[in-house]
Design a protein around this motif. Sequence first.
Motif, PDB file in Angstrom:
ATOM      1  N   LEU A  15      -1.407 -10.376   4.541  1.00 58.11           N
ATOM      2  CA  LEU A  15      -2.500  -9.538   4.042  1.00 58.11           C
ATOM      3  C   LEU A  15      -3.831 -10.279   3.967  1.00 58.11           C
ATOM      4  O   LEU A  15      -4.866  -9.657   3.702  1.00 58.11           O
ATOM      5  N   THR A  16      -3.843 -11.592   4.201  1.00 59.18           N
ATOM      6  CA  THR A  16      -5.113 -12.314   4.252  1.00 59.18           C
ATOM      7  C   THR A  16      -5.885 -11.990   5.531  1.00 59.18           C
ATOM      8  O   THR A  16      -7.086 -12.267   5.610  1.00 59.18           O
ATOM      9  N   PHE A  17      -5.199 -11.387   6.512  1.00 54.65           N
ATOM     10  CA  PHE A  17      -5.882 -10.918   7.719  1.00 54.65           C
ATOM     11  C   PHE A  17      -6.431  -9.522   7.426  1.00 54.65           C
ATOM     12  O   PHE A  17      -5.674  -8.579   7.198  1.00 54.65           O
ATOM     13  N   VAL A  18      -7.743  -9.395   7.422  1.00 55.44           N
ATOM     14  CA  VAL A  18      -8.384  -8.164   6.952  1.00 55.44           C
ATOM     15  C   VAL A  18      -7.948  -6.926   7.736  1.00 55.44           C
ATOM     16  O   VAL A  18      -7.655  -5.888   7.129  1.00 55.44           O
ATOM     17  N   PRO A  19      -7.872  -6.957   9.085  1.00 57.66           N
ATOM     18  CA  PRO A  19      -7.408  -5.743   9.781  1.00 57.66           C
ATOM     19  C   PRO A  19      -5.993  -5.339   9.364  1.00 57.66           C
ATOM     20  O   PRO A  19      -5.704  -4.141   9.244  1.00 57.66           O
ATOM     21  N   ALA A  20      -5.133  -6.335   9.123  1.00 51.83           N
ATOM     22  CA  ALA A  20      -3.767  -6.025   8.681  1.00 51.83           C
ATOM     23  C   ALA A  20      -3.780  -5.448   7.271  1.00 51.83           C
ATOM     24  O   ALA A  20      -3.075  -4.486   6.966  1.00 51.83           O
ATOM     25  N   ARG A  21      -4.594  -6.034   6.405  1.00 51.72           N
ATOM     26  CA  ARG A  21      -4.708  -5.514   5.039  1.00 51.72           C
ATOM     27  C   ARG A  21      -5.209  -4.083   5.041  1.00 51.72           C
ATOM     28  O   ARG A  21      -4.701  -3.213   4.310  1.00 51.72           O
ATOM     29  N   ASP A  22      -6.214  -3.793   5.864  1.00 52.94           N
ATOM     30  CA  ASP A  22      -6.782  -2.451   5.888  1.00 52.94           C
ATOM     31  C   ASP A  22      -5.795  -1.429   6.438  1.00 52.94           C
ATOM     32  O   ASP A  22      -5.789  -0.268   6.016  1.00 52.94           O
ATOM     33  N   ASP A  23      -4.941  -1.859   7.370  1.00 50.81           N
ATOM     34  CA  ASP A  23      -3.916  -0.962   7.884  1.00 50.81           C
ATOM     35  C   ASP A  23      -2.940  -0.579   6.766  1.00 50.81           C
ATOM     36  O   ASP A  23      -2.547   0.591   6.643  1.00 50.81           O
ATOM     37  N   VAL A  24      -2.577  -1.544   5.932  1.00 46.01           N
ATOM     38  CA  VAL A  24      -1.702  -1.261   4.793  1.00 46.01           C
ATOM     39  C   VAL A  24      -2.443  -0.397   3.765  1.00 46.01           C
ATOM     40  O   VAL A  24      -1.862   0.533   3.176  1.00 46.01           O
ATOM     41  N   TRP A  25      -3.699  -0.693   3.555  1.00 46.87           N
ATOM     42  CA  TRP A  25      -4.509   0.074   2.597  1.00 46.87           C
ATOM     43  C   TRP A  25      -4.508   1.560   2.959  1.00 46.87           C
ATOM     44  O   TRP A  25      -4.369   2.427   2.102  1.00 46.87           O
ATOM     45  N   GLU A  26      -4.649   1.864   4.261  1.00 49.15           N
ATOM     46  CA  GLU A  26      -4.665   3.253   4.696  1.00 49.15           C
ATOM     47  C   GLU A  26      -3.338   3.953   4.438  1.00 49.15           C
ATOM     48  O   GLU A  26      -3.276   5.180   4.408  1.00 49.15           O
ATOM     49  N   ARG A  27      -2.283   3.171   4.229  1.00 49.83           N
ATOM     50  CA  ARG A  27      -0.955   3.732   3.971  1.00 49.83           C
ATOM     51  C   ARG A  27      -0.570   3.662   2.492  1.00 49.83           C
ATOM     52  O   ARG A  27       0.585   3.892   2.140  1.00 49.83           O
ATOM     53  N   THR A  28      -1.519   3.329   1.655  1.00 54.87           N
ATOM     54  CA  THR A  28      -1.232   3.172   0.230  1.00 54.87           C
ATOM     55  C   THR A  28      -1.574   4.443  -0.533  1.00 54.87           C
ATOM     56  O   THR A  28      -2.713   4.903  -0.502  1.00 54.87           O
ATOM     57  N   ASP A  29      -0.573   4.987  -1.205  1.00 55.45           N
ATOM     58  CA  ASP A  29      -0.736   6.201  -1.993  1.00 55.45           C
ATOM     59  C   ASP A  29      -0.497   5.843  -3.455  1.00 55.45           C
ATOM     60  O   ASP A  29      -0.319   4.681  -3.804  1.00 55.45           O
ATOM     61  N   GLY A  30      -0.483   6.845  -4.314  1.00 59.98           N
ATOM     62  CA  GLY A  30      -0.255   6.606  -5.735  1.00 59.98           C
ATOM     63  C   GLY A  30       1.168   6.873  -6.169  1.00 59.98           C
ATOM     64  O   GLY A  30       1.425   7.026  -7.363  1.00 59.98           O
ATOM     65  N   ASP A  31       2.103   6.945  -5.217  1.00 60.08           N
ATOM     66  CA  ASP A  31       3.492   7.212  -5.558  1.00 60.08           C
ATOM     67  C   ASP A  31       4.111   6.026  -6.295  1.00 60.08           C
ATOM     68  O   ASP A  31       3.625   4.888  -6.208  1.00 60.08           O
ATOM     69  N   ASP A  32       5.209   6.294  -6.980  1.00 57.09           N
ATOM     70  CA  ASP A  32       5.844   5.262  -7.804  1.00 57.09           C
ATOM     71  C   ASP A  32       6.227   4.030  -7.000  1.00 57.09           C
ATOM     72  O   ASP A  32       6.100   2.900  -7.479  1.00 57.09           O
ATOM     73  N   GLU A  33       6.725   4.234  -5.771  1.00 58.23           N
ATOM     74  CA  GLU A  33       7.170   3.078  -4.994  1.00 58.23           C
ATOM     75  C   GLU A  33       6.003   2.174  -4.608  1.00 58.23           C
ATOM     76  O   GLU A  33       6.160   0.950  -4.533  1.00 58.23           O
ATOM     77  N   HIS A  34       4.815   2.756  -4.386  1.00 60.87           N
ATOM     78  CA  HIS A  34       3.638   1.946  -4.079  1.00 60.87           C
ATOM     79  C   HIS A  34       3.225   1.128  -5.310  1.00 60.87           C
ATOM     80  O   HIS A  34       2.917  -0.068  -5.197  1.00 60.87           O
ATOM     81  N   LEU A  35       3.224   1.763  -6.463  1.00 58.65           N
ATOM     82  CA  LEU A  35       2.886   1.052  -7.701  1.00 58.65           C
ATOM     83  C   LEU A  35       3.883  -0.065  -7.971  1.00 58.65           C
ATOM     84  O   LEU A  35       3.503  -1.183  -8.331  1.00 58.65           O
ATOM     85  N   ALA A  36       5.165   0.222  -7.808  1.00 60.06           N
ATOM     86  CA  ALA A  36       6.193  -0.786  -8.065  1.00 60.06           C
ATOM     87  C   ALA A  36       6.074  -1.954  -7.100  1.00 60.06           C
ATOM     88  O   ALA A  36       6.168  -3.129  -7.504  1.00 60.06           O
ATOM     89  N   LEU A  37       5.867  -1.645  -5.821  1.00 62.96           N
ATOM     90  CA  LEU A  37       5.765  -2.708  -4.814  1.00 62.96           C
ATOM     91  C   LEU A  37       4.597  -3.634  -5.093  1.00 62.96           C
ATOM     92  O   LEU A  37       4.759  -4.864  -5.150  1.00 62.96           O
ATOM     93  N   TRP A  38       3.405  -3.070  -5.284  1.00 65.90           N
ATOM     94  CA  TRP A  38       2.222  -3.926  -5.399  1.00 65.90           C
ATOM     95  C   TRP A  38       2.138  -4.620  -6.758  1.00 65.90           C
ATOM     96  O   TRP A  38       1.586  -5.712  -6.857  1.00 65.90           O
ATOM     97  N   THR A  39       2.721  -4.024  -7.782  1.00 63.17           N
ATOM     98  CA  THR A  39       2.813  -4.743  -9.058  1.00 63.17           C
ATOM     99  C   THR A  39       3.671  -5.985  -8.890  1.00 63.17           C
ATOM    100  O   THR A  39       3.319  -7.089  -9.344  1.00 63.17           O
TER     101      THR A  39
END
Length: 346
Positions: free
Chosen positions: A237-261
């Motif tokens: 995720l230190t590679f900005v294009p890769a981080r932004d690709d993940v960002w576009e796939r990030t929602d507010g669902d429980d699994e996203h919150l659990a993963l990034w926490t």
Amino acid sequence: MNSTDQPRLAVRSPADLIAAVPYLLGFHPADSMVLVALQGKQIIFAARADLPAPGSDPKPVSRYLAGVLGRQDADAVTVIGYGPAAQVTATLDVLRPDLDGAGLTVLDALRVEDGRYWSYLCPDPGCCPPEGTPYDPRASQLTAAAVFAGQVALPDRAALTAQVAPVTGPAADAMREATNRARQRLGDLLDGVTPEDLIAGRPMVGITRKAHRAALDQARRGESLTDDQVAWLGLLLTFVPARDDVWERTDGDDEHLALWTDVFRRSDPELIAAPGCLLAFAAFRSGQGALAAVALERVLARYPAYPMALLLEDLLRRGVPPSRLVDWPMLNDKRTSRRRRRRGGR
């Protein structure tokens, strides 16, 4: 600031509203000014700011809160001050004209302290005695309904901050070793990548997408990532294009919150910026503005100029509602599209 896109709870009295506030914010406020905004009869937003210190100018806090609420399409507001009378009254005296100027009707203005509340707008001592009205949030049906609906109110903001605190001791030592292994793995991987492809980020996007999907699948199953998975994902995720690709796939669902926490708490301190911002964004999408704020505070304390953190912090400070991102993510992700069709969007 928190959206209130949560199970509906019936508020029938000032005591009910006071009982609801911790569930709107995610924690029990203290020494705070809280504004609860309504559109018609529905609560749509809650904002909190620290109560100004004794003798300090309350105008900055007032302008900030009035400005945030002015962007919420609300038509009315109830103000609740938590703390000593002198501080709450001084702030409220400045805040009410600012709210009027924003076109908001002040339905009530309350002060809460030591298990009692006072109304600034109720002149009837039979209804609002000068010694205050006692209340017990534990006895409120609203509190029981909120708990039944799965809503959580932590004891205070410090408890919320603790939810995103870094791991320590042997767990931190193990992550340092995993991060060293991830760096070696990345170095071996990049040996065969041309400088042009590396700058464009093309190979890293595909690799990161694969790692992210695997991690998200594990989060959906309630499985924890290994130290090596956390370190590898954090490094990618230190590679900005890769981080932004993940960002576009990030929602507010429980699994996203659990993963990034999980990834944020366990990542090596040098790698916390992207996971912390992704957690903040997921929390914002889910209406948990307070959680987003404490995640960003930790990121900005170490990386004060990290652009994504500054962008998200500005989003929170401006009080942009999560509903403004109703079409996010706009991707051809079949699983995301199916989930969004089932629940009719967010």
